[in-house]
Design a protein around this motif. Structure first.
Motif, PDB file in Angstrom:
ATOM      1  N   TRP A 169       0.845  -1.185   0.000  1.00 26.38           N
ATOM      2  CA  TRP A 169       0.000   0.000   0.000  1.00 26.38           C
ATOM      3  C   TRP A 169       0.883   1.238   0.000  1.00 26.38           C
ATOM      4  O   TRP A 169       2.061   1.187   0.271  1.00 26.38           O
ATOM      5  N   SER A 170       0.272   2.349  -0.280  1.00 26.41           N
ATOM      6  CA  SER A 170       0.988   3.613  -0.316  1.00 26.41           C
ATOM      7  C   SER A 170       0.683   4.385   0.963  1.00 26.41           C
ATOM      8  O   SER A 170      -0.470   4.727   1.230  1.00 26.41           O
ATOM      9  N   ILE A 171       1.708   4.656   1.734  1.00 25.68           N
ATOM     10  CA  ILE A 171       1.510   5.359   3.002  1.00 25.68           C
ATOM     11  C   ILE A 171       0.837   6.721   2.806  1.00 25.68           C
ATOM     12  O   ILE A 171      -0.065   7.055   3.578  1.00 25.68           O
ATOM     13  N   PRO A 172       1.185   7.521   1.791  1.00 32.01           N
ATOM     14  CA  PRO A 172       0.487   8.799   1.632  1.00 32.01           C
ATOM     15  C   PRO A 172      -1.026   8.657   1.403  1.00 32.01           C
ATOM     16  O   PRO A 172      -1.789   9.547   1.754  1.00 32.01           O
ATOM     17  N   LEU A 173      -1.454   7.540   0.843  1.00 34.11           N
ATOM     18  CA  LEU A 173      -2.884   7.321   0.608  1.00 34.11           C
ATOM     19  C   LEU A 173      -3.584   6.642   1.778  1.00 34.11           C
ATOM     20  O   LEU A 173      -4.804   6.496   1.780  1.00 34.11           O
ATOM     21  N   TYR A 174      -2.827   6.229   2.772  1.00 35.53           N
ATOM     22  CA  TYR A 174      -3.387   5.459   3.880  1.00 35.53           C
ATOM     23  C   TYR A 174      -4.513   6.189   4.611  1.00 35.53           C
ATOM     24  O   TYR A 174      -5.565   5.584   4.861  1.00 35.53           O
ATOM     25  N   PRO A 175      -4.358   7.470   4.966  1.00 33.20           N
ATOM     26  CA  PRO A 175      -5.457   8.136   5.688  1.00 33.20           C
ATOM     27  C   PRO A 175      -6.768   8.131   4.904  1.00 33.20           C
ATOM     28  O   PRO A 175      -7.826   7.824   5.457  1.00 33.20           O
ATOM     29  N   GLU A 176      -6.695   8.443   3.630  1.00 36.64           N
ATOM     30  CA  GLU A 176      -7.899   8.463   2.791  1.00 36.64           C
ATOM     31  C   GLU A 176      -8.485   7.058   2.650  1.00 36.64           C
ATOM     32  O   GLU A 176      -9.703   6.865   2.752  1.00 36.64           O
ATOM     33  N   ASN A 177      -7.636   6.087   2.435  1.00 35.49           N
ATOM     34  CA  ASN A 177      -8.113   4.714   2.264  1.00 35.49           C
ATOM     35  C   ASN A 177      -8.715   4.162   3.542  1.00 35.49           C
ATOM     36  O   ASN A 177      -9.730   3.456   3.509  1.00 35.49           O
ATOM     37  N   LEU A 178      -8.118   4.469   4.679  1.00 35.34           N
ATOM     38  CA  LEU A 178      -8.672   4.006   5.957  1.00 35.34           C
ATOM     39  C   LEU A 178     -10.035   4.639   6.203  1.00 35.34           C
ATOM     40  O   LEU A 178     -10.986   3.950   6.582  1.00 35.34           O
ATOM     41  N   ALA A 179     -10.150   5.935   5.977  1.00 31.50           N
ATOM     42  CA  ALA A 179     -11.431   6.616   6.169  1.00 31.50           C
ATOM     43  C   ALA A 179     -12.493   6.025   5.245  1.00 31.50           C
ATOM     44  O   ALA A 179     -13.637   5.792   5.664  1.00 31.50           O
ATOM     45  N   ARG A 180     -12.124   5.747   4.006  1.00 26.16           N
ATOM     46  CA  ARG A 180     -13.066   5.163   3.044  1.00 26.16           C
ATOM     47  C   ARG A 180     -13.482   3.749   3.481  1.00 26.16           C
ATOM     48  O   ARG A 180     -14.655   3.390   3.404  1.00 26.16           O
ATOM     49  N   LEU A 181     -12.534   2.962   3.943  1.00 23.90           N
ATOM     50  CA  LEU A 181     -12.831   1.606   4.393  1.00 23.90           C
ATOM     51  C   LEU A 181     -13.843   1.616   5.536  1.00 23.90           C
ATOM     52  O   LEU A 181     -14.839   0.884   5.514  1.00 23.90           O
ATOM     53  N   LEU A 182     -13.600   2.460   6.531  1.00 28.29           N
ATOM     54  CA  LEU A 182     -14.514   2.506   7.673  1.00 28.29           C
ATOM     55  C   LEU A 182     -15.879   3.042   7.261  1.00 28.29           C
ATOM     56  O   LEU A 182     -16.908   2.567   7.746  1.00 28.29           O
ATOM     57  N   GLN A 183     -15.899   4.000   6.348  1.00 30.10           N
ATOM     58  CA  GLN A 183     -17.177   4.506   5.832  1.00 30.10           C
ATOM     59  C   GLN A 183     -17.927   3.398   5.100  1.00 30.10           C
ATOM     60  O   GLN A 183     -19.143   3.243   5.258  1.00 30.10           O
ATOM     61  N   ASN A 184     -17.204   2.599   4.322  1.00 26.42           N
ATOM     62  CA  ASN A 184     -17.837   1.482   3.617  1.00 26.42           C
ATOM     63  C   ASN A 184     -18.421   0.469   4.596  1.00 26.42           C
ATOM     64  O   ASN A 184     -19.521  -0.046   4.377  1.00 26.42           O
ATOM     65  N   PHE A 185     -17.685   0.154   5.674  1.00 28.41           N
ATOM     66  CA  PHE A 185     -18.220  -0.744   6.702  1.00 28.41           C
ATOM     67  C   PHE A 185     -19.516  -0.184   7.266  1.00 28.41           C
ATOM     68  O   PHE A 185     -20.518  -0.892   7.387  1.00 28.41           O
ATOM     69  N   ARG A 186     -19.485   1.076   7.614  1.00 32.22           N
ATOM     70  CA  ARG A 186     -20.645   1.698   8.262  1.00 32.22           C
ATOM     71  C   ARG A 186     -21.828   1.791   7.307  1.00 32.22           C
ATOM     72  O   ARG A 186     -22.974   1.597   7.724  1.00 32.22           O
ATOM     73  N   THR A 187     -21.551   2.067   6.061  1.00 30.28           N
ATOM     74  CA  THR A 187     -22.616   2.108   5.063  1.00 30.28           C
ATOM     75  C   THR A 187     -23.205   0.720   4.854  1.00 30.28           C
ATOM     76  O   THR A 187     -24.428   0.559   4.777  1.00 30.28           O
ATOM     77  N   ALA A 188     -22.364  -0.286   4.774  1.00 31.39           N
ATOM     78  CA  ALA A 188     -22.821  -1.655   4.533  1.00 31.39           C
ATOM     79  C   ALA A 188     -23.760  -2.153   5.621  1.00 31.39           C
ATOM     80  O   ALA A 188     -24.714  -2.884   5.339  1.00 31.39           O
ATOM     81  N   VAL A 189     -23.505  -1.754   6.870  1.00 36.96           N
ATOM     82  CA  VAL A 189     -24.365  -2.215   7.960  1.00 36.96           C
ATOM     83  C   VAL A 189     -25.456  -1.205   8.316  1.00 36.96           C
ATOM     84  O   VAL A 189     -26.278  -1.468   9.192  1.00 36.96           O
ATOM     85  N   GLY A 190     -25.439  -0.062   7.640  1.00 37.39           N
ATOM     86  CA  GLY A 190     -26.473   0.942   7.876  1.00 37.39           C
ATOM     87  C   GLY A 190     -26.366   1.640   9.211  1.00 37.39           C
ATOM     88  O   GLY A 190     -27.367   2.057   9.781  1.00 37.39           O
ATOM     89  N   ASN A 191     -25.138   1.766   9.719  1.00 41.28           N
ATOM     90  CA  ASN A 191     -24.933   2.412  11.013  1.00 41.28           C
ATOM     91  C   ASN A 191     -23.764   3.388  10.909  1.00 41.28           C
ATOM     92  O   ASN A 191     -22.608   2.978  10.955  1.00 41.28           O
ATOM     93  N   PRO A 192     -24.050   4.681  10.759  1.00 39.28           N
ATOM     94  CA  PRO A 192     -22.964   5.656  10.622  1.00 39.28           C
ATOM     95  C   PRO A 192     -22.116   5.822  11.886  1.00 39.28           C
ATOM     96  O   PRO A 192     -21.059   6.440  11.842  1.00 39.28           O
ATOM     97  N   GLN A 193     -22.586   5.245  12.995  1.00 34.49           N
ATOM     98  CA  GLN A 193     -21.842   5.323  14.244  1.00 34.49           C
ATOM     99  C   GLN A 193     -21.304   3.956  14.675  1.00 34.49           C
ATOM    100  O   GLN A 193     -21.009   3.741  15.855  1.00 34.49           O
ATOM    101  N   LEU A 194     -21.144   3.059  13.730  1.00 37.87           N
ATOM    102  CA  LEU A 194     -20.629   1.733  14.026  1.00 37.87           C
ATOM    103  C   LEU A 194     -19.269   1.834  14.703  1.00 37.87           C
ATOM    104  O   LEU A 194     -18.337   2.418  14.159  1.00 37.87           O
ATOM    105  N   PRO A 195     -19.121   1.289  15.912  1.00 36.48           N
ATOM    106  CA  PRO A 195     -17.815   1.306  16.563  1.00 36.48           C
ATOM    107  C   PRO A 195     -16.833   0.400  15.813  1.00 36.48           C
ATOM    108  O   PRO A 195     -17.187  -0.707  15.410  1.00 36.48           O
ATOM    109  N   VAL A 196     -15.627   0.894  15.637  1.00 37.99           N
ATOM    110  CA  VAL A 196     -14.577   0.119  14.986  1.00 37.99           C
ATOM    111  C   VAL A 196     -13.355   0.127  15.893  1.00 37.99           C
ATOM    112  O   VAL A 196     -12.876   1.192  16.297  1.00 37.99           O
TER     113      VAL A 196
END
Length: 105
Positions: free
Chosen positions: A5-32
């Motif tokens: 992975w590319s470290i400079p892209l890590y913050p954006e990719n991590l935020a996107r990943l967690l957003q995708n998890f939360r969207t998939a389960v329909g909970n914008p406050q899903l604890p991770v």
């Protein structure tokens, strides 16, 4: 060793990943709960940067918690935690969850 992975892209990719998890389960406050990369890497400077980015994300995302893994050992491959480390991580994840999301210490 080149990381996949590319470290400079890590913050954006991590935020996107967690957003995708939360969207998939329909909970914008899903604890991770997130754990650091181990301290035994053959690329310690890169892993240290990634751990800093994980902690920085958690400081901005109220619905995340991070556990430290710096004292845990690898299973001989310098990548994966050994079984004792995995058990310790399980306890730490449970404690972090109870403290941050349930309000118990």
């Amino acid at each position: 060793m080149r990381l996949p992975w590319s470290i400079p892209l890590y913050p954006e990719n991590l935020a996107r990943l967690l957003q995708n998890f939360r969207t998939a389960v329909g909970n914008p406050q899903l604890p991770v709960l997130m754990g650091e990369l181990g301290a035994y890497s053959q690329n310690p400077e890169q892993w240290k940067k990634i751990n800093q980015l994980i902690w920085a994300h958690s400081a901005k995302d109220l619905f995340t918690a991070v556990i430290s893994t710096q004292d845990l050992q690898h299973k001989g491959d310098k990548i994966h935690f050994d079984s004792a480390g995995q058990r310790a991580m399980g306890r730490r994840f449970a404690e972090a969850y109870l403290e941050k999301f349930v309000g118990r210490k």
